[in-house]
Design an enzyme around this catalytic site. Sequence first.
Site, short mmCIF file in Angstrom:
data_model
loop_
_atom_site.label_atom_id
_atom_site.label_comp_id
_atom_site.label_asym_id
_atom_site.label_seq_id
_atom_site.Cartn_x
_atom_site.Cartn_y
_atom_site.Cartn_z
N CYS A 103 0.87 -1.19 0.00
CA CYS A 103 0.00 0.00 0.00
C CYS A 103 0.90 1.23 0.00
O CYS A 103 1.70 1.41 0.91
CB CYS A 103 -0.89 -0.03 1.25
SG CYS A 103 -1.68 1.54 1.61
N CYS A 107 -3.71 7.35 -1.41
CA CYS A 107 -5.00 7.49 -2.09
C CYS A 107 -6.14 7.84 -1.15
O CYS A 107 -7.19 8.27 -1.62
CB CYS A 107 -5.36 6.21 -2.84
SG CYS A 107 -3.97 5.25 -3.37
N THR A 194 -3.88 5.00 7.55
CA THR A 194 -2.92 4.60 6.53
C THR A 194 -1.94 5.73 6.24
O THR A 194 -2.36 6.82 5.84
CB THR A 194 -3.67 4.22 5.25
OG1 THR A 194 -4.56 3.15 5.56
CG2 THR A 194 -2.73 3.79 4.15
N GLU A 259 0.04 1.67 9.22
CA GLU A 259 -1.24 2.00 9.87
C GLU A 259 -0.94 2.44 11.30
O GLU A 259 -0.15 1.81 11.99
CB GLU A 259 -2.16 0.78 9.92
CG GLU A 259 -2.38 0.08 8.59
CD GLU A 259 -3.20 0.87 7.58
OE1 GLU A 259 -3.97 1.75 8.02
OE2 GLU A 259 -3.05 0.62 6.37
N HIS A 294 -13.10 5.35 -2.50
CA HIS A 294 -11.96 4.57 -2.02
C HIS A 294 -12.14 3.08 -2.31
O HIS A 294 -11.16 2.36 -2.53
CB HIS A 294 -11.69 4.83 -0.54
CG HIS A 294 -10.27 4.50 -0.17
ND1 HIS A 294 -9.19 4.96 -0.90
CD2 HIS A 294 -9.74 3.72 0.80
CE1 HIS A 294 -8.07 4.49 -0.38
NE2 HIS A 294 -8.38 3.71 0.65
N TYR A 298 -9.40 0.52 -4.60
CA TYR A 298 -8.81 -0.79 -4.30
C TYR A 298 -8.62 -1.65 -5.55
O TYR A 298 -7.78 -2.55 -5.58
CB TYR A 298 -9.66 -1.52 -3.25
CG TYR A 298 -9.29 -1.17 -1.83
CD1 TYR A 298 -9.11 0.16 -1.46
CD2 TYR A 298 -9.12 -2.14 -0.87
CE1 TYR A 298 -8.75 0.50 -0.16
CE2 TYR A 298 -8.77 -1.81 0.44
CZ TYR A 298 -8.59 -0.49 0.78
OH TYR A 298 -8.23 -0.16 2.06
N CYS A 301 -4.90 -0.64 -6.75
CA CYS A 301 -3.72 -1.02 -5.96
C CYS A 301 -3.66 -2.51 -5.72
O CYS A 301 -2.59 -3.12 -5.76
CB CYS A 301 -3.65 -0.24 -4.66
SG CYS A 301 -4.83 -0.75 -3.42
N GLU A 449 -6.17 -5.57 4.81
CA GLU A 449 -6.71 -4.30 4.31
C GLU A 449 -7.75 -4.53 3.22
O GLU A 449 -8.73 -3.80 3.10
CB GLU A 449 -5.56 -3.44 3.79
CG GLU A 449 -5.98 -2.01 3.52
CD GLU A 449 -4.81 -1.14 3.10
OE1 GLU A 449 -3.97 -1.62 2.30
OE2 GLU A 449 -4.72 -0.01 3.57
FE1 SF4 Z 1 -3.31 1.94 0.07
FE2 SF4 Z 1 -4.68 0.96 -1.94
FE3 SF4 Z 1 -5.86 2.64 -0.22
FE4 SF4 Z 1 -4.02 3.47 -2.00
S1 SF4 Z 1 -6.07 2.60 -2.46
S2 SF4 Z 1 -4.14 4.01 0.15
S3 SF4 Z 1 -2.63 1.77 -2.04
S4 SF4 Z 1 -5.10 0.58 0.20
FE FE Z 2 -6.57 1.34 2.52
#
Ligand code: SF4
Ligand code: FE
Length: 498
Positions: A103, A107, A194, A259, A294, A298, A301, A449
């Site tokens: 991660c 984001c 995060t 985290e 958000h 995901y 990523c 996560e």
């Molecule tokens: Fe982390 Fe993925 Fe959230 Fe970006 S979208 S902060 S990489 S978990």
């Molecule tokens: Fe996250």
Amino acid sequence: MRVAMMTAEDYLASLRGRRPMEIYYLGERVKDPLTHPVIRSAINAVAETYRAAHESETANLMQDVDAVTGIRVSRFTKLYQSREDLRAKTLMQRQLGRRTGTCFQRCVGMDALSSVESVTYEMDQALGTHYHDRFLSFVRRVQQEDLMVDGAMTDVKGNRSLRPGEQPDPDMYLRAVERREDGIVIRGAKGHQTGVLCSHEILVMPTLALRPGEEDYAVCCSVPVDAEGLVYIHGRQASDTRALDGGFDQGNLSFSGQECLVVFDDVFVPWERVYMLGETAYTGSLVERFGALHRQSYAGCKSGMGDVLIGAAAQAVEYSGVAGASHVRDKLVEMTHLNETVYAGGLAAASEAKALPSGTYLSDVLLSNVTKLHVTRNPYEIARLATDLAGGLVGTLPSEADFRHPVAGNFLRKYLATGEDVPPENRARILRLIENIVAGRNAVSYLIESMHGAGSPQAQRVIIGRAANFAEQKAAARRLCGVDEAPERAALPGPAAD
Ligand code: SF4
Ligand code: FE
């Protein structure tokens, strides 16, 4: 054209410029997060987002021109001004997930910016408040200085069956404890933050749809990460202290997620940094919009991390000499199918995005939630298949120190050999990387996560249940079988007569 973007080196220097922060990890106060090996790997992952913005192959994805100001900014600070912005976000996240194998943390703030921007606009239109301009000034500063923003939504919540005001301890949900002439004082704690120690700013948002009577909890504001009254307690991750030894036992040599529990121990926030205070009716939209954006994130990523895990599994079977077996190939195909399903969901949610009244785009709510629900499952199955392909050695492999030992090392090189062209150490490195993602430090990013980040699966099911159109679907079924009258249509021509 003006360009506002830091290099990786500028970013590291900017973190050095912060005032000393109160950080705890493993029962000790951390003096300098930048030089702490466990924390540094998370900072390294964020630094990659700054580095990639300046590399020719990735620059186009990582930066874009803001349609309002005409300034070229990092995509991480840009509001979503089109469907293409949301599509490009997914592509960027996939690249960075693949590049860091973890991660990269940036984001949450990115998705929070568009969520708060759209809601403050609607509040001002309906209520005559002045939140939107204040928030836009914050956004412009974030863009111009290319800052990293931590999006702080999740409260610790105490007893889940009780509303915020019913908790025996009223601080279980962050709230305004004082309204002063010059600003407010907030108290509470945000969990699972995060990348907060890698950030410059914290954007505080309410955690749930609030009701009349819960005005003190309806707080949205920003605070610098080095503000007085903030206390950080760094989370423990499996095998995290392998970073203290360095070397290939870490699996991923340079990068990790991060985290923290962040305590707001009476933090003062001046009015110009307050973007909501008491408007409970708008908290639901803020939470739902951030959730959709958000959850769509995901897709990018996690499919990027999936690329790394699939690649590591494919390399492991090649090293052990079974790459040609049909069942091995089939497992790699299955992993790819699961990974691309996640990615496809994010692209679909972007392509169906709609403009909100402020002009900012929101990814399709149903498709974003469906995508995230896939993310709560597919990475687990991909990890299971990677563990299967890696073989039992992924759980029993001796340490790098044993490879270096004159006696143990010779035996390891002899008995872990699979072919003349495969150095046993390379085999060990790949297996450690698989371990890192399925059971080690970066399993937090890839698995835990995926389950709980951006809301746990039940949160997605609630939204899916609400967004699904069962009435329309039932009507379609009834019409086809004659329960409802079918619409009239012209008779089809019969078969042609010769
Ligand atoms: Fe982390 Fe993925 Fe959230 Fe970006 S979208 S902060 S990489 S978990
Ligand atoms: Fe996250």
